[in-house]
Motif scaffolding. Structure first.
Motif, mmCIF file in Angstrom:
data_model
loop_
_atom_site.group_PDB
_atom_site.id
_atom_site.type_symbol
_atom_site.label_atom_id
_atom_site.label_comp_id
_atom_site.label_asym_id
_atom_site.label_seq_id
_atom_site.Cartn_x
_atom_site.Cartn_y
_atom_site.Cartn_z
ATOM 1 N N GLU A 4 5.142 68.417 14.609
ATOM 2 C CA GLU A 4 4.879 69.786 15.250
ATOM 3 C C GLU A 4 5.075 71.071 14.328
ATOM 4 O OE1 GLU A 4 8.365 69.234 17.925
ATOM 5 O OE2 GLU A 4 7.286 67.893 19.329
ATOM 6 N N ALA A 5 5.596 70.838 13.354
ATOM 7 C CA ALA A 5 5.469 71.834 12.330
ATOM 8 C C ALA A 5 4.134 72.135 11.481
ATOM 9 C CB ALA A 5 6.504 72.042 11.341
ATOM 10 N N GLY A 6 3.219 70.977 11.932
ATOM 11 C CA GLY A 6 2.036 71.208 10.951
ATOM 12 C C GLY A 6 0.905 72.006 11.595
ATOM 13 N N PRO A 7 -0.363 72.061 11.093
ATOM 14 C CA PRO A 7 -1.374 72.973 11.425
ATOM 15 C C PRO A 7 -1.870 72.190 12.897
ATOM 16 C CG PRO A 7 -2.183 71.616 9.758
ATOM 17 C CD PRO A 7 -0.556 71.282 9.997
ATOM 18 N N ALA A 8 -2.578 73.036 13.633
ATOM 19 C CA ALA A 8 -3.103 72.663 14.891
ATOM 20 C C ALA A 8 -4.648 72.174 14.543
ATOM 21 C CB ALA A 8 -3.296 73.933 15.687
ATOM 22 N N ASN A 9 -4.537 71.021 13.838
ATOM 23 C CA ASN A 9 -5.712 70.144 13.449
ATOM 24 C C ASN A 9 -5.099 68.796 13.129
ATOM 25 O OD1 ASN A 9 -5.250 70.374 10.539
ATOM 26 N ND2 ASN A 9 -5.908 72.376 10.790
ATOM 27 N N ILE A 10 -6.021 67.908 12.829
ATOM 28 C CA ILE A 10 -5.484 66.575 12.561
ATOM 29 C C ILE A 10 -4.629 66.483 11.359
ATOM 30 C CG2 ILE A 10 -7.779 65.304 13.704
ATOM 31 C CD1 ILE A 10 -8.649 64.811 10.783
ATOM 32 N N TRP A 11 -4.688 67.434 10.467
ATOM 33 C CA TRP A 11 -3.622 67.222 9.312
ATOM 34 C C TRP A 11 -2.152 67.421 9.792
ATOM 35 C CZ3 TRP A 11 -7.059 64.697 7.351
ATOM 36 C CH2 TRP A 11 -8.340 65.172 6.752
ATOM 37 N N ARG A 12 -1.957 67.742 10.975
ATOM 38 C CA ARG A 12 -0.517 67.773 11.233
ATOM 39 C C ARG A 12 -0.105 66.136 11.250
ATOM 40 N NH1 ARG A 12 -0.207 70.816 15.655
ATOM 41 N NH2 ARG A 12 1.662 69.798 16.628
ATOM 42 N N TYR A 13 -1.025 65.283 11.189
ATOM 43 C CA TYR A 13 -0.754 63.706 11.324
ATOM 44 C C TYR A 13 -0.871 63.114 9.916
ATOM 45 C CZ TYR A 13 -0.971 64.665 16.441
ATOM 46 O OH TYR A 13 -1.097 65.306 17.634
ATOM 47 N N ARG A 14 -1.002 64.019 8.780
ATOM 48 C CA ARG A 14 -1.697 63.694 7.602
ATOM 49 C C ARG A 14 -0.521 62.509 7.028
ATOM 50 N NH1 ARG A 14 0.609 68.414 7.711
ATOM 51 N NH2 ARG A 14 2.148 69.178 6.156
ATOM 52 N N SER A 15 0.949 62.478 7.346
ATOM 53 C CA SER A 15 1.821 61.494 6.966
ATOM 54 C C SER A 15 1.470 60.014 7.679
ATOM 55 C CB SER A 15 3.043 61.718 7.253
ATOM 56 O OG SER A 15 3.618 62.899 6.700
ATOM 57 N N LEU A 16 0.400 60.076 8.879
ATOM 58 C CA LEU A 16 0.049 58.724 9.313
ATOM 59 C C LEU A 16 -1.429 58.503 9.074
ATOM 60 C CD1 LEU A 16 1.459 59.645 13.114
ATOM 61 C CD2 LEU A 16 2.588 58.465 11.140
ATOM 62 N N LEU A 17 -2.026 58.771 7.871
ATOM 63 C CA LEU A 17 -3.267 58.956 7.557
ATOM 64 C C LEU A 17 -3.395 58.469 5.995
ATOM 65 C CD1 LEU A 17 -4.837 61.980 9.867
ATOM 66 C CD2 LEU A 17 -5.033 59.574 10.578
ATOM 67 N N PRO A 18 -4.778 57.858 5.833
ATOM 68 C CA PRO A 18 -5.049 57.604 4.553
ATOM 69 C C PRO A 18 -5.747 58.644 3.835
ATOM 70 C CG PRO A 18 -6.802 56.829 5.772
ATOM 71 C CD PRO A 18 -5.799 57.153 6.806
ATOM 72 N N VAL A 19 -4.962 60.031 3.617
ATOM 73 C CA VAL A 19 -5.581 61.162 2.892
ATOM 74 C C VAL A 19 -4.609 61.676 2.038
ATOM 75 C CG1 VAL A 19 -6.913 61.872 4.884
ATOM 76 C CG2 VAL A 19 -4.368 62.676 4.669
ATOM 77 N N PRO A 20 -5.516 62.348 0.827
ATOM 78 C CA PRO A 20 -4.419 62.734 -0.280
ATOM 79 C C PRO A 20 -3.168 63.716 0.271
ATOM 80 C CG PRO A 20 -6.720 63.091 -0.736
ATOM 81 C CD PRO A 20 -6.480 62.653 0.672
ATOM 82 N N SER A 21 -1.846 63.571 -0.813
ATOM 83 C CA SER A 21 -0.932 64.577 -0.152
ATOM 84 C C SER A 21 -1.305 65.868 -0.209
ATOM 85 C CB SER A 21 0.292 64.073 -1.169
ATOM 86 O OG SER A 21 -0.097 64.337 -2.773
ATOM 87 N N ASP A 22 -2.317 66.412 -0.997
ATOM 88 C CA ASP A 22 -2.522 67.863 -1.047
ATOM 89 C C ASP A 22 -3.788 68.113 -0.156
ATOM 90 O OD1 ASP A 22 -4.669 66.497 -2.263
ATOM 91 O OD2 ASP A 22 -4.611 67.957 -4.029
#
Length: 431
Positions: A67-85
């Motif tokens: 909920e503290a993340g941005p208003a886009n899919i990167w709020r779920y970056r901890s659940l996705l196969p994407v770079p930490s940055d």
């Protein structure tokens, strides 16, 4: 076919993702640009390392963090196969689209609780921006310089737009007879747009050949050699729906079927939320929606078959016109496991459903949205959907992309001279 190499480690940064895993036999491979298992030729998907909130231990992903993340899919970056940055990368940052409480449509159909997940609000006006965003990060991590795809239309525009934003080259392939609006959209962002004479399945076969040719070296085909990463983008629809409902899974959801990947990944997303303790574990039903002119999965479901027989598409819903859907058998499994179904509707029913959604909720859906709303209505009328259950239906694209489907039914009420008497005669007195 791009086969995986039987190893188990990688030094690349894909955040919480640790391996590719065969959906059929479970063999694991390092994260790489491949999509098929060397052992059984089964499809590969991404595996992760999160800790679930069981036995009193805290989960590695929390609601507060999301909920503290941005208003886009990167709020779920901890659940996705994407770079930490990933938040520092140049991309289109799609997602967090509206979940519309559709009371007017619900009343018309006799449903108690209905929401429309309207993905037409994404940067290129379709859900394809989600899947491309994940594939783009994989392409950059693997050092690819060109982003490519085989597409029924929406994906081509999402790829060329994402490549433009990221500063990569793009070359996309489409059936030559696509809707004009989708051709324009895919072309306007630059890159190369190549029309192929034939169906989407012909286009896809061509792209598979190109991957093995020197011409395709260092190319990231988002839905071929990057498919395991690409598919994960559809999970964000499940994540957003659950969060927007107050961290709960809906009772039933209607999802369009093209390749079938979106439906399977929405189910995967719900299951991951349950595993992490982010939502309560509960039964839910998933319903698949196809156009009658391209309905191999619906035909298999109705016949009680496990195999999906390919067909030649003939429908106005060109974004769903995949005659040999790769994930078709998995869609059947999910529909049966959850107690759902797979249904189809005619082109006339698609057009009527587009108009119904526009008239009741002010949402102009493309033909794929007409398919889902049409199937929603059909399943409700046939008593297959529970009218008292909380229901979500997906609209995956903007109706401005498929104007030809409804143009004959969307004309001026009247053409008059600029006078009150003319208006009264033509319109006011007949209202």
């Amino acid at each position: 076919m791009v086969l995986a190499t039987a190893e188990t480690t990688t030094t690349l940064d894909f955040g919480p993702a640790v391996a590719l895993s065969c959906r059929e036999c479970g063999t694991r491979y390092p994260l790489g640009p491949s999509f098929a298992c060397i052992e059984c030729f089964g499809p590969l998907e991404v595996a992760y390392t999160w800790t679930a909130s069981t036995d009193g231990h805290a989960a590695t992903v929390t609601r507060r963090e999301i909920e503290a993340g941005p208003a886009n899919i990167w709020r779920y970056r901890s659940l996705l196969p994407v770079p930490s940055d990933v938040l520092t990368k140049r991309n289109l940052a799609p997602g967090w689209t509206k979940l519309v409480k559709a009371d007017n449509l619900a009343r018309e159909l006799g449903l108690r609780s209905l929401h429309v997940k309207d993905d037409s609000g994404n940067p290129t006006h379709s859900f394809k921006d989600r899947v491309v965003a994940i594939a783009l990060e994989a392409a950059r991590t693997f050092g690819f310089h060109t982003l490519s795809c085989s597409s029924t239309g929406n994906l081509a525009g999402a790829v060329t737009a994402a490549a433009a934003r990221a500063g990569l080259d793009a070359c996309v392939f489409i059936p030559a007879d696509l809707e004009e609006a989708k051709i324009v959209m895919a072309s306007v962002y630059g890159g190369k747009l190549v029309g192929i004479e034939g169906t989407y399945d012909d286009v896809n076969r061509f792209c598979s050949e190109l991957i093995g040719d020197p011409l395709g070296e260092k190319w990231g085909f988002v839905n071929v050699n990057l498919r395991p990463f690409y598919g994960e983008g559809s999970k964000t629809l499940a994540f957003e729906i659950a969060e927007q409902l107050g961290w709960r899974i809906p009772d039933q959801i209607v999802v369009p079927i093209a390749s079938g990947s979106q439906l399977t990944k929405i189910d995967k997303g719900f299951q991951e939320l349950v595993k992490l303790g982010l939502v309560e574990d509960k039964p839910y039903k998933i319903f698949g929606a196809q156009a009658e002119g391209c309905s191999p999965v619906a035909a298999a479901f109705k016949a009680g078959r496990d195999a999906v027989q390919p067909v030649k598409p003939d429908t106005i819903a060109k974004s769903l016109a995949i005659g040999n859907p790769a994930d078709g058998p998995y869609v059947l499994d999910i529909a049966r496991r959850t107690g759902g179904a797979v249904e189809d509707v005619t082109d006339a029913e698609i057009v009527d459903a587009i108009r119904l959604l526009a008239r009741t909720e002010g949402i102009f859906a493309e033909t794929a949205g007409g398919v889902t709303v049409g199937v929603l209505r059909k399943l409700t009328e046939n008593g297959v959907l529970d009218p008292d259950a909380e229901t979500v239906v997906l609209n995956t694209g903007d109706g401005l992309k498929t104007l030809d489907a409804v143009s004959a039914h969307a004309r001026p009420t009247a053409v008059i001279r600029p006078s009150l008497n003319a208006f009264r005669t033509a319109v006011a007195d007949n209202s």
